[in-house]
Enzyme design. Structure first.
Site, PDB file in Angstrom:
ATOM      1  N   GLY A 131       0.823  -1.262   0.172  1.00 43.74           N
ATOM      2  CA  GLY A 131      -0.115   0.129  -0.132  1.00 43.74           C
ATOM      3  C   GLY A 131       0.988   1.357   0.077  1.00 43.74           C
ATOM      4  O   GLY A 131       2.070   1.214  -0.460  1.00 43.74           O
ATOM      5  N   LEU A 132       0.430   2.292   0.530  1.00 41.66           N
ATOM      6  CA  LEU A 132       0.992   3.664   0.659  1.00 41.66           C
ATOM      7  C   LEU A 132       1.363   3.971  -0.774  1.00 41.66           C
ATOM      8  O   LEU A 132       2.427   4.561  -0.942  1.00 41.66           O
ATOM      9  CB  LEU A 132       2.212   3.490   1.664  1.00 41.66           C
ATOM     10  CG  LEU A 132       1.975   3.357   3.183  1.00 41.66           C
ATOM     11  CD1 LEU A 132       3.542   3.179   3.790  1.00 41.66           C
ATOM     12  CD2 LEU A 132       0.898   4.411   3.773  1.00 41.66           C
ATOM     13  N   CYS A 133       0.506   3.833  -1.601  1.00 43.68           N
ATOM     14  CA  CYS A 133       0.986   4.470  -2.886  1.00 43.68           C
ATOM     15  C   CYS A 133      -0.442   5.090  -3.308  1.00 43.68           C
ATOM     16  O   CYS A 133      -0.803   5.167  -4.698  1.00 43.68           O
ATOM     17  CB  CYS A 133       1.253   3.329  -4.000  1.00 43.68           C
ATOM     18  SG  CYS A 133       0.001   2.013  -4.005  1.00 43.68           S
ATOM     19  N   GLY A 134      -1.246   5.964  -2.620  1.00 46.72           N
ATOM     20  CA  GLY A 134      -2.143   6.852  -2.914  1.00 46.72           C
ATOM     21  C   GLY A 134      -3.291   6.156  -3.472  1.00 46.72           C
ATOM     22  O   GLY A 134      -3.638   5.122  -2.885  1.00 46.72           O
TER      23      GLY A 134
END
Lengths: 287, 140
Positions: free
Chosen positions: A87-90
């Site tokens: 994750g952590l990709c907008g």
């Protein structure tokens, strides 16, 4: 002084978060450069392959491969969905899934079901949650997936297509426009969309060497592999770019928060000094 | 004079794109020479040398390890598995690969994959041959 101390701790904690996000930004930036190179290297092959196969679908071969037959009636659609493992990709993954779900709904209104093959654990968990039928999956691909890893799950859908259980196989992934923009895209993998060349006569066909049967099997296998592999390379480049942007804005936001907290801290400190001073003055007067 | 549009791409990137008057490619059942207005042809390639002659007489040499060749009347597309410009071939590496493959064939152990070793040998030989013909041209 208690208020000021609490604010100080808060500032420290936000600073630590900022360090992490800015490190992640830099990691994503360097990975993006490499992923972008790989993506650009695979693009021409995939494009030429698509062109050649398009011509092939417009030809009139004696041997008719199932991938080249346009089916009139569609009863079930298969989706290969390329998503990221982390994750952590907008909004990268969720935008893609929204596009797929909208497409599935359109088919669903016509009474057409869907089979899902998600690549990447984000896709798997999303489609599991909404209760979509998952026929195969692939996770933990890393930054440099090997072609051999991708073949198995893709084959599940292609076999389903050959046996007539699904009538279309779509490839869904993000297209890398530039670092700021990634566009979700749904492309048809099989049956192949024919490209009509106006210069060619009505009923032309290739000369096949060796025989058409084994050649077409081989060429179409290469076609599917190249498209999926290229899609994956493209999606990884998108993931890195999206992560870089997301982490950059997180770092900027952390800086804003730190600024605000610093002002709060300064005010609290000033207030306590003023208070102490007035206490001293009051004490001196009393004496 | 009409010309052909030639594109050579491999899985690792685009190698060549331009016009030509003649292309000679190592098709599976023998080399094929393609000039403009050739009939549509689709064939597999064996490891070997690709030769492109441009309108001004300039020649280009490539080495392809296999792949697919698509011919349309005014267009030739080579979809190679791996391909290199002949002058980029690493001669030492090709010789080494050839020697290794021959060695393995001589030993004839049970556990070696005969077909694969033979394919490796053919590939190395084709690379060396492509290099050889490039040298000849340069000398002339």
């Amino acid at each position: 002084m208690a208020g000021a101390k609490e604010v100080k701790t808060k500032i420290k904690s936000v600073q630590n978060t900022q360090k992490i996000t800015s490190a992640m930004e830099m990691v994503a930036a360097s990975k993006m450069r490499r992923a972008q190179e790989r993506m650009q290297a695979t693009r021409p092959y995939a494009r030429k392959m698509r062109e050649a196969i398009g011509h092939l679908a417009g030809a009139n071969p004696d041997y008719i491969h199932p991938f080249l037959v346009q089916r009139e009636e569609v009863k079930r659609v298969g989706y290969i969905i390329l998503s990221s493992d982390r994750g952590l990709c907008g909004g990268l993954n969720i935008n893609l899934f929204k596009t797929v779900v909208a497409d599935m709904r359109q088919w669903n209104d016509k009474g057409v079901g869907a089979d899902i093959v998600p690549f990447g654990s984000k896709g798997l968990s999303f489609f599991e949650r909404i209760g979509a039928p998952i026929t195969a999956e692939l996770r933990d691909l890393g930054d440099r997936p090997e072609l051999s890893q991708l073949i198995g799950p893709v084959k599940v859908l292609l076999d389903a297509y050959s046996e007539g259980r699904v009538d279309r196989v779509m490839l869904v992934g993000n297209r890398f426009v530039n670092t700021m923009t990634q566009r979700p895209e749904i492309r048809r993998l099989v049956p192949v969309e024919p490209v009509h060349d106006e210069e060619m006569p009505e009923n032309w066909d290739y000369i096949y060497e060796p025989d058409a049967g084994s050649l077409l099997d081989d060429v179409l296998r290469r076609y599917v592999e190249s498209q999926v592999y290229q899609g994956m390379a493209e999606n990884i480049a998108c993931e890195m770019a999206a992560r870089m942007i997301a982490m950059k804005s997180a770092t900027d936001n952390a800086a804003d928060i730190i600024n605000e907290l610093q002002i709060t801290y300064n005010k609290a400190r000033q207030a306590s000094i003023t208070q102490e001073l007035s206490e001293i003055v009051a004490g001196a007067e009393a004496v | 004079m009409s010309t052909l549009q030639v594109d050579i791409v491999s899985a690792e990137g685009e190698l060549h794109s331009g016009t030509a008057t003649m292309v000679i490619a190592p098709a599976l059942e023998g080399d094929v020479g393609i000039t403009p207005r050739h009939a549509p042809l689709l064939t597999r390639l064996r490891p070997g040398e690709l030769r492109i002659t441009e309108e001004n007489g300039e020649e280009w040499f490539f080495y392809a390890s296999g792949g697919v060749l698509e011919v349309q009347p005014h267009k030739v597309t080579v979809l190679a598995d791996t391909a290199v410009r002949a002058r980029d071939i690493d001669e030492a590496a090709a010789l080494e690969a050839k020697r290794r493959a021959e060695e393995q064939l001589r030993q004839q152990k049970d556990d070696i994959d005969y077909g694969q070793v033979q394919a490796e040998l053919a590939e190395a030989m084709a690379q060396l041959q492509a290099l050889e013909s490039l040298r000849k041209r340069v000398k002339r």
